[in-house]
Design a protein around this motif. Structure first.
Motif, mmCIF file in Angstrom:
data_model
loop_
_atom_site.group_PDB
_atom_site.id
_atom_site.type_symbol
_atom_site.label_atom_id
_atom_site.label_comp_id
_atom_site.label_asym_id
_atom_site.label_seq_id
_atom_site.Cartn_x
_atom_site.Cartn_y
_atom_site.Cartn_z
ATOM 1 N N ALA A 1 0.838 -1.208 0.000
ATOM 2 C CA ALA A 1 0.000 0.000 0.000
ATOM 3 C C ALA A 1 0.869 1.253 0.000
ATOM 4 O O ALA A 1 0.586 2.221 -0.720
ATOM 5 C CB ALA A 1 -0.934 -0.011 1.211
ATOM 6 N N LEU A 2 1.936 1.243 0.795
ATOM 7 C CA LEU A 2 2.840 2.396 0.837
ATOM 8 C C LEU A 2 3.529 2.577 -0.511
ATOM 9 O O LEU A 2 3.646 3.707 -1.006
ATOM 10 C CB LEU A 2 3.863 2.229 1.962
ATOM 11 C CG LEU A 2 4.851 3.380 2.141
ATOM 12 C CD1 LEU A 2 4.128 4.699 2.426
ATOM 13 C CD2 LEU A 2 5.832 3.043 3.265
ATOM 14 N N LYS A 3 3.966 1.488 -1.125
ATOM 15 C CA LYS A 3 4.577 1.582 -2.456
ATOM 16 C C LYS A 3 3.615 2.222 -3.448
ATOM 17 O O LYS A 3 4.011 3.058 -4.256
ATOM 18 C CB LYS A 3 4.972 0.196 -2.967
ATOM 19 C CG LYS A 3 6.192 -0.394 -2.327
ATOM 20 C CD LYS A 3 6.462 -1.770 -2.973
ATOM 21 C CE LYS A 3 7.502 -2.552 -2.255
ATOM 22 N NZ LYS A 3 7.742 -3.874 -2.886
ATOM 23 N N ALA A 4 2.360 1.827 -3.393
ATOM 24 C CA ALA A 4 1.358 2.385 -4.303
ATOM 25 C C ALA A 4 1.201 3.889 -4.083
ATOM 26 O O ALA A 4 1.078 4.653 -5.045
ATOM 27 C CB ALA A 4 0.025 1.667 -4.124
ATOM 28 N N GLU A 5 1.214 4.315 -2.831
ATOM 29 C CA GLU A 5 1.092 5.747 -2.529
ATOM 30 C C GLU A 5 2.299 6.513 -3.047
ATOM 31 O O GLU A 5 2.160 7.619 -3.589
ATOM 32 C CB GLU A 5 0.940 5.950 -1.022
ATOM 33 C CG GLU A 5 -0.393 5.468 -0.488
ATOM 34 C CD GLU A 5 -0.473 5.567 1.023
ATOM 35 O OE1 GLU A 5 -0.288 6.684 1.551
ATOM 36 O OE2 GLU A 5 -0.720 4.527 1.676
ATOM 37 N N VAL A 6 3.482 5.949 -2.897
ATOM 38 C CA VAL A 6 4.694 6.613 -3.383
ATOM 39 C C VAL A 6 4.678 6.662 -4.911
ATOM 40 O O VAL A 6 5.022 7.685 -5.508
ATOM 41 C CB VAL A 6 5.968 5.926 -2.842
ATOM 42 C CG1 VAL A 6 7.218 6.549 -3.460
ATOM 43 C CG2 VAL A 6 6.032 6.020 -1.318
ATOM 44 N N LYS A 7 4.257 5.582 -5.562
ATOM 45 C CA LYS A 7 4.153 5.577 -7.027
ATOM 46 C C LYS A 7 3.195 6.657 -7.509
ATOM 47 O O LYS A 7 3.451 7.330 -8.512
ATOM 48 C CB LYS A 7 3.690 4.203 -7.523
ATOM 49 C CG LYS A 7 4.749 3.135 -7.440
ATOM 50 C CD LYS A 7 4.201 1.787 -7.878
ATOM 51 C CE LYS A 7 5.237 0.690 -7.684
ATOM 52 N NZ LYS A 7 4.703 -0.642 -7.999
ATOM 53 N N GLU A 8 2.086 6.832 -6.807
ATOM 54 C CA GLU A 8 1.113 7.863 -7.177
ATOM 55 C C GLU A 8 1.721 9.255 -6.998
ATOM 56 O O GLU A 8 1.518 10.143 -7.824
ATOM 57 C CB GLU A 8 -0.153 7.702 -6.324
ATOM 58 C CG GLU A 8 -1.364 8.435 -6.864
ATOM 59 C CD GLU A 8 -1.367 9.909 -6.500
ATOM 60 O OE1 GLU A 8 -1.832 10.716 -7.332
ATOM 61 O OE2 GLU A 8 -0.900 10.250 -5.412
ATOM 62 N N PHE A 9 2.513 9.448 -5.944
ATOM 63 C CA PHE A 9 3.184 10.720 -5.698
ATOM 64 C C PHE A 9 4.182 11.018 -6.832
ATOM 65 O O PHE A 9 4.219 12.138 -7.352
ATOM 66 C CB PHE A 9 3.905 10.676 -4.340
ATOM 67 C CG PHE A 9 4.700 11.900 -4.019
ATOM 68 C CD1 PHE A 9 4.076 13.088 -3.686
ATOM 69 C CD2 PHE A 9 6.082 11.853 -4.021
ATOM 70 C CE1 PHE A 9 4.815 14.226 -3.375
ATOM 71 C CE2 PHE A 9 6.831 12.982 -3.710
ATOM 72 C CZ PHE A 9 6.196 14.165 -3.388
ATOM 73 N N VAL A 10 4.958 10.011 -7.216
ATOM 74 C CA VAL A 10 5.915 10.183 -8.312
ATOM 75 C C VAL A 10 5.166 10.495 -9.609
ATOM 76 O O VAL A 10 5.576 11.375 -10.374
ATOM 77 C CB VAL A 10 6.810 8.930 -8.465
ATOM 78 C CG1 VAL A 10 7.641 8.999 -9.736
ATOM 79 C CG2 VAL A 10 7.709 8.766 -7.239
ATOM 80 N N ALA A 11 4.059 9.810 -9.852
ATOM 81 C CA ALA A 11 3.261 10.062 -11.061
ATOM 82 C C ALA A 11 2.742 11.492 -11.076
ATOM 83 O O ALA A 11 2.738 12.148 -12.129
ATOM 84 C CB ALA A 11 2.107 9.068 -11.150
ATOM 85 N N TRP A 12 2.311 11.999 -9.909
ATOM 86 C CA TRP A 12 1.846 13.386 -9.812
ATOM 87 C C TRP A 12 2.976 14.338 -10.183
ATOM 88 O O TRP A 12 2.782 15.285 -10.958
ATOM 89 C CB TRP A 12 1.329 13.671 -8.401
ATOM 90 C CG TRP A 12 1.248 15.123 -8.084
ATOM 91 C CD1 TRP A 12 0.273 16.003 -8.471
ATOM 92 C CD2 TRP A 12 2.204 15.891 -7.345
ATOM 93 N NE1 TRP A 12 0.562 17.265 -8.015
ATOM 94 C CE2 TRP A 12 1.750 17.219 -7.312
ATOM 95 C CE3 TRP A 12 3.395 15.577 -6.700
ATOM 96 C CZ2 TRP A 12 2.454 18.234 -6.667
ATOM 97 C CZ3 TRP A 12 4.095 16.584 -6.058
ATOM 98 C CH2 TRP A 12 3.619 17.896 -6.047
#
Length: 106
Positions: free
Chosen positions: A80-91
């Motif tokens: 879940a944390l990885k997914a949140e970080v990936k979304e942050f990088v995508a932003w």
């Protein structure tokens, strides 16, 4: 030179600190939180550099998280944390792409 050490180093990860940092950086950069006018000017002038730094930081965090060993009971939380970080990088990367598109229009 060969690697012979079997030493393991335990590092404690503060996932909430990472989440708070990503949320605060994003909200401040997108001016979705109350900030002083001088900071607004700073964020507008330095948006590209800020976004580049956020993308780098997020990438480094993902690299660290991908190499993290956790107990099986914590695997879902890590994913879940990885997914949140990936979304942050995508932003951050999307913001950079938008800046590039604006530059190309001029």
């Amino acid at each position: 030179m060969s690697y012979k050490s079997k030493e393991r180093l335990a590092v404690e990860l503060d996932a909430e600190m990472m989440r708070v940092s990503m949320r605060t950086w994003r909200n401040a950069t997108d001016m979705k939180m109350p900030i002083h006018d001088a900071f607004k000017i700073h964020f507008m002038r330095n948006r590209r550099g800020l976004l580049e730094g956020f993308a780098k930081t997020g990438g480094a965090w993902l690299n660290m998280l991908n190499w993290s060993a956790v107990a099986q009971s914590n695997e879902a939380a890590l994913e879940a944390l990885k997914a949140e970080v990936k979304e942050f990088v995508a932003w951050a990367e999307q913001g950079l792409a938008e800046l590039d598109a604006l530059k190309d229009e001029t």
